[in-house]
Design an enzyme around this catalytic site. Structure first.
Site, PDB file in Angstrom:
ATOM      1  CG  HIS A 151      -2.036  -0.961   1.110  1.00 19.80           C
ATOM      2  ND1 HIS A 151      -3.349  -0.580   1.156  1.00 19.80           N
ATOM      3  CD2 HIS A 151      -2.043  -2.295   0.919  1.00 19.80           C
ATOM      4  CE1 HIS A 151      -4.119  -1.644   1.025  1.00 19.80           C
ATOM      5  NE2 HIS A 151      -3.340  -2.702   0.881  1.00 19.80           N
ATOM      6  CE  LYS A 570     -12.813   5.102   2.088  1.00 13.37           C
ATOM      7  NZ  LYS A 570     -14.063   5.230   1.291  1.00 13.37           N
TER       8      LYS A 570
END
Length: 904
Positions: A151, A570
Site C-alpha cells: 500500500h 472511512k
C-alpha cells in the site's frame, strides 16, 4: 515550569536517549552549516525557538507564519529538509534506544524479564498454571503470519532507508562499552557519512514505483532482515522454555510470512497474471540464492575427516544415493573432499539446490527434502561429538528452510467483488446481474461452482484477465508447490454469491486438482460497517451452501475471514469501525462453531491507529475471547514494515511480541467478564451516535470540496508513493471511491486527523446523557477493548494540532466557516470525555514515554506544516502547474510523515 517544558523530562532509563538526541541534533547543525551555510543554520534556530515558544504559550501560529511565508520554493524545500533531517536522527535514536533497553533487560539478570517478550509470556503462562505438557500440545497449533503489503504509505524511498540502516549500525556498534576512543570516532564518522549522503539524496523518486520495485522493497526486509533473525527467535523461545520450566521442547514451525506484492489486483491495473508469476519466480530465486550462499559458508565449518571422526550410517547412505544421482558433481567434489563426508554432502546438496534454481535434473522436489538432508547432518553431528563443530550453524539454516521454504513468502491474490461479478455477468449474458437478488445469483452459480457445468468462455478483456490469473495460480501450484500460494481475497465482499463467483471462475481458469476440487482458500473481506454487520449472515449462508461446504471439506473445514479496518473507519467513523469489528468476530466465531468449521481471522490493519494500527500485543489482549486460538494473520503496511522490521534487533523483538501475545491469548485467554453483557448496549449506543455525527459531517453538502481544499490531498495524489492509484480507476472523487489510505494521509498532513476521532465525543456524550457515565468509567477501567479504544483515541488527539488545522481549513475559503467550527466543537467534546473516562488531566498521562516522543517532535513539525499551508495556497494559484512549488510540497509531506511517524 510550564506543561510543555515539564513534559520533556526524561526518565532515568531514557537519559541515554536524551544524550543521543542532543548529540545527533548538534551533528545535524554541523551538517546544515557545512552543506548550506552558517546563516541558514542560524535561521533554522530562529524558526525552531519561535516554534517552541508557540508551543509553550499554546497560541495560534501567526508568528511562525510571518517567518515562513513567501519563500522561494528551493529555499522552502531546504528548510523543510533541515527539519526532516532532525526527525530522521530522532527516529533512529529512538530505535537504537529500544535496542539499548532490550540489552539492559538481558544483562540485568533479574527475575523481571522485558515486558511483552517470550520470557515474560512464558512466566505469565506458568504463573497461570500452564504446564510444560500443555505448552507442548499447543505449540503445533501456533501459526503467526505477518503479511507484507505494498500500500502506498511508505513515504521514504529505498535509497534513504538503506542509509538509515548504516546510521543505525554505527549507533548500535557504539553501544559496546569496550569501544576505544578511536573506534567511537570511526562510528561517528560513519554516521556523519551516511547522514550527509542522505542530505544529498532527493526525498522522493521522480517516477512512480513499479510492482517490481515494490517487490524488491519488501524482498529486502524478508531476505536481509527476517532471514537472519528467524533462527534467533526460535533459540530465544527454547531458552525461555528451559529457563521457565527447567526442560526443553522440540519446537515446530511457528512463523511464516506472506505478501500481497505482485498479487494485489484490487484497483491496480499494474498487477496481473504476469506479476503473479514473476513475483513467485523472483522470490524463489531470492531464497534459493540465500540457501546456496549459506551452504557455501557451512562448508568451511563442516570439514570433519573420516580419519578422526565417524558419521552416521544414514548420512553415509544418503551420500551414496547422491553420488549416483549427481555423478558429475560427485566427480568434481570427490578428489578434494573424499575424506570429508559432511563437506562432500554439502557440495552435492548445493548441486541439487542449483538444479532446483535452474529447473534441471537432480532438483529438490520440495523443501522437505532439503530439510531432511540438514536433519541428517544434525543427527550425525549430535552422535559424533559435533555439537560444537557446526551443529549450531546447520540448525540455523534448518530453521530458515522450515520458515521460508522454496517460496520465501506466501503470495496472496486480491480482487474486488465487482470485477468478478462483471465477468460472470458477461459470461452468462445477464446484463442485470447486479440488480438480481443475491440468493438468486448464488443459486445460478451453484452448478458452475461445483463443476457440474462449465462457465462459458467469453472473449473480453475482463474475463481473459481473470482466466489468466487462475491459470497462473494453477501453474504456480505445480511449479512452486501449494505452500507458495496464500489466499484469494475478495475485497468488498457482500454475500455468498461473491464467493461462489470466484469458485466458478477458478474452475473455468483451470485451477482444479486431481480430485476435482479447487485447491484455493477463498477469503471474503468485510470492510464497510454494513458488511461487518452482515458478515455473520453471509458466512452462515456460505457454510450452509452444499456446494461451498463440499469445497470447504476439501480445505480441512477451515474458513478464513478478513476484517478490514481501513474502509470501515472511512465509512462510519472509528467508533463504529472498532465496535463493528469486535462484534463481528464474536458473532462469526459463534456461527462457525455451530456449523463445525474452524474460523481464522485475517486482520487487515494499516499503519495508523485510524486503520487498525497500534501494538499487536494490546490488540490481542482486547480481542474477543477465542478469536485468536493459536493463529495470527495480519497485514504489515508501508512505514510499519520499516519501523518494525527495518533493524534486525527490532524485527526480532516484533516477532517475539507477536508470538508471545498469541501464546498468552490462546493458552490462557482472558476470563469472561460478566459485566460485558451490560456494557455491550452502551457501546452500541456510543457507536451508533458516533456514526450519526461522523456521517453527518462527512456527508454534508460540499464536504468533499472542503476536504480537497482543507488538506493537501491534491499533492498526495501527485506523489509517486506506490504502484496503485489513490482511487479506483474510472470512478469519481466521491468519498466512497477514495481509498482509505490517502483519506487518512491527507487528514494527518493537515494535523486534524479527522478519521481518528471525529464522532467519538458525540457518541460518549450521548451515552452519558442516557445515564451510562458510571458504566463508561467501569468500561474504561476493566474492559480491555474499551480501554484500548480510548488510549488509541488519546494518541491520535495528541498528534493533532487544532491551530495548524485551522490554517489548512482557511484554505477552503467560505467553506471554512461551515465546517471548522464543527471540527473544533467535536474535538473539544472528544478530548473532554477521553480524559475524563481515563481519569487523566492531560492526554497520554499514562504513557509518558509516548507523550515525550510526540512532544519532542511537535515544535519541529509545526514549521513544516505552516510552510506547507503557504506553499499549498501558492501552488493552487498556479492551477497545480508550478513544479518547483510541488517539489517543495512533496518535501513537506515527507517531513510531516517522518515527524508524526505514520502516513496512511
Amino acid at each position: 515550569m510550564n506543561e510543555y517544558r515539564s513534559s520533556l523530562v526524561f526518565a532515568t532509563p531514557d537519559v541515554p536517549l536524551r544524550d543521543d538526541v542532543r548529540r545527533l541534533g548538534a551533528l545535524v547543525g554541523d551538517l546544515l552549516a557545512e552543506q548550506v551555510s552558517a546563516d541558514f543554520l542560524e535561521e533554522i534556530e530562529r524558526i525552531r525557538t519561535t516554534a517552541i515558544a508557540r508551543r509553550e504559550s499554546d497560541t495560534p501560529p501567526a508568528g511562525l507564519l510571518s517567518l515562513l511565508e513567501g519563500r522561494e520554493p528551493r529555499a522552502a524545500e531546504a528548510l523543510v529538509r533541515a527539519f526532516s533531517t532532525y526527525f530522521q536522527v530522532v527516529n533512529i535514536a529512538e530505535r537504537v534506544h529500544r535496542i539499548r533497553r532490550r540489552r539492559d533487560y538481558q544483562r540485568s539478570g533479574t527475575d523481571t524479564p522485558q515486558p511483552e517478550g517470550l520470557h515474560d509470556a512464558l512466566r505469565r503462562l506458568k504463573a497461570q498454571g500452564v504446564t510444560l505438557d500443555e505448552l507442548s500440545e499447543w505449540l503445533p497449533r501456533i501459526d503467526v503470519e505477518p503479511v507484507f503489503t505494498a500500500h502506498p504509505t511508505e513515504a521514504v524511498r529505498r535509497a534513504l532507508l538503506e542509509k538509515e540502516q548504516l546510521m543505525v549500525a554505527s549507533l548500535v556498534d557504539n553501544l559496546d562499552g569496550m569501544r576505544t576512543p578511536n573506534e567511537r570516532a570511526t562510528d561517528a564518522a560513519r554516521f556523519r557519512m551516511a547522514l550527509t549522503a542522505s542530505w544529498q539524496t532527493a526525498d522522493s523518486s521522480p517516477v512512480r514505483p513499479t510492482v517490481e520495485d515494490e517487490r524488491e522493497h519488501v524482498g529486502f526486509y524478508l531476505t536481509q532482515v527476517l532471514y537472519r533473525v528467524i533462527p534467533v527467535m526460535y533459540e530465544t523461545l527454547e531458552h525461555a522454555i528451559e529457563e521457565t520450566y527447567g526442560s526443553t521442547l522440540a519446537l515446530p514451525r511457528l512463523l511464516r510470512f506472506g505478501t500481497w506484492v505482485g498479487g494485489d489486483m484490487d484497483g491496480n491495473p499494474n498487477v496481473d497474471a504476469h506479476t503473479i508469476a514473476g513475483t513467485l519466480d523472483a522470490q524463489r530465486r531470492a531464497v534459493l540464492d540465500r540457501y546456496l550462499n549459506e551452504l557455501w559458508q557451512l562448508a568451511s565449518l563442516l570439514s570433519q575427516s573420516t580419519t578422526l571422526v565417524a558419521v552416521s550410517p544414514a548420512l553415509s547412505a544418503q551420500l551414496e544415493r547422491y553420488q549416483a544421482l549427481l555423478p558429475d558433481a560427485a566427480a568434481r567434489s570427490r578428489p578434494r573432499h573424499g575424506d570429508m563426508p559432511y563437506r562432500l554432502l554439502n557440495d552435492l546438496m548445493r548441486a541439487r539446490l542449483q538444479a532446483t534454481l535452474d529447473d534441471a535434473d537432480g532438483a529438490y522436489a520440495a523443501p522437505a527434502e532439503l530439510e531432511h538432508d540438514l536433519q541428517l547432518i544434525l543427527d550425525s553431528l549430535e552422535v559424533n561429538k559435533g555439537l560444537h563443530a557446526g551443529w549450531f550453524a546447520v540448525r540455523r539454516l534448518l530453521w530458515r528452510v522450515r520458515s521460508f521454504g522454496f517460496h520465501l513468502a506466501r503470495l496472496d491474490v486480491r480482487q474486488e467483488s465487482s470485477v468478478h461479478a462483471r465477468a460472470v455477468a458477461d459470461a452468462l449474458g445477464q446484463a442485470d446481474w447486479d440488480s438480481q437478488d443475491a440468493t438468486h445469483r448464488a443459486g445460478l452459480l451453484g452448478p458452475y461452482a461445483s463443476g457440474e457445468q462449465a462457465l462459458p468462455q467469453v472473449d473480453d478483456e475482463g474475463n481473459a484477465r481473470l482466466d489468466a490469473v487462475f491459470a497462473a495460480l494453477a501453474d504456480a501450484r505445480t511449479r512452486h508447490g501449494a505452500d507458495a500460494l496464500g489466499s484469494y481475497i475478495i475485497s468488498m465482499a457482500h454475500n455468498r454469491a461473491d464467493v461462489l463467483t470466484v469458485l466458478a471462475l477458478a474452475r473455468r481458469g483451470g485451477l482444479v486438482d486431481d480430485a476435482g476440487a479447487v485447491p484455493l482458500d477463498i477469503v471474503p473481506l468485510f470492510e464497510t460497517v454494513d458488511d461487518l454487520r452482515g458478515g455473520t449472515g453471509t458466512v452462515q449462508d456460505l457454510l450452509a451452501d452444499p456446494v461451498y461446504r463440499q469445497h470447504l471439506r476439501a480445505r480441512g473445514d477451515t474458513q478464513m475471514v478478513m476484517l478490514g479496518y481501513s474502509d470501515s473507519g472511512k465509512d462510519g467513523g472509528i467508533a463504529a469501525s472498532r465496535w463493528g469489528l469486535q462484534r463481528a468476530q464474536v458473532e462469526l466465531l459463534e456461527a462457525a462453531a455451530e456449523l463445525g468449521v474452524r474460523l481464522t481471522f485475517f486482520h487487515g490493519r494499516g499503519g495508523s491507529i485510524v486503520r487498525g494500527g497500534g501494538k499487536t500485543t494490546r490488540a490481542l489482549d482486547a480481542a474477543p475471547r477465542g478469536s485468536v486460538d493459536g493463529r495470527l494473520r495480519v497485514t504489515e503496511q508501508g512505514e510499519v514494515i520499516h519501523r518494525k522490521y527495518g533493524i534486525r534487533a527490532l524485527a526480532l523483538r516484533s516477532l517475539e511480541q507477536m508470538t508471545g501475545a498469541v501464546l498468552l491469548s490462546s493458552l490462557r485467554p482472558r476470563a469472561p467478564e460478566p459485566r460485558e453483557d451490560a456494557w455491550r448496549p452502551v457501546m452500541d449506543l456510543v457507536a451508533e451516535r458516533s456514526t450519526v455525527a461522523y456521517r453527518g459531517f462527512v456527508g454534508a453538502p460540499d464536504f468533499m470540496q472542503y476536504f480537497r481544499l482543507a488538506t493537501p490531498i491534491d499533492v498526495i495524489e501527485r506523489m509517486t508513493l506506490g504502484s496503485r492509484p489513490s482511487r479506483r480507476l474510472g470512478q469519481d472523487a466521491a468519498l466512497s471511491n477514495l481509498r482509505a489510505i490517502p483519506w487518512v494521509f491527507a487528514w494527518s498532513q493537515a494535523r486534524a486527523v479527522i478519521p481518528g476521532w471525529y464522532g467519538v465525543g458525540s457518541g460518549l456524550q450521548a451515552a452519558v446523557e442516557a445515564g451510562h457515565e458510571d458504566s463508561l468509567r467501569e468500561m474504561a477501567q476493566d474492559w480491555p477493548f474499551f480501554r484500548t479504544f480510548l488510549d488509541d483515541i488519546a494518541m491520535v488527539l495528541s498528534k493533532g494540532d487544532l491551530n495548524i488545522a485551522e490554517l489548512f481549513s482557511r484554505l477552503a475559503g467560505p467553506l471554512h466557516a461551515r465546517f471548522f467550527p464543527r471540527i473544533r466543537d467535536e474535538l473539544a467534546l472528544t478530548k473532554h470525555w477521553v480524559k475524563t473516562l481515563l481519569g487523566q488531566r492531560s492526554l497520554l498521562q499514562h504513557d509518558p514515554r509516548l507523550a515525550l516522543s510526540i512532544r519532542l517532535r511537535n515544535p519541529y513539525i509545526d514549521p513544516i506544516s505552516v510552510l506547507q499551508v503557504d506553499l499549498l495556497q501558492r501552488w493552487r494559484a498556479t492551477d497545480g502547474e508550478d513544479e518547483e512549488l510541488l517539489r517543495a510540497l512533496v518535501a513537506c509531506v515527507n517531513g510531516v510523515a517522518q515527524g508524526v511517524q505514520n502516513t496512511g
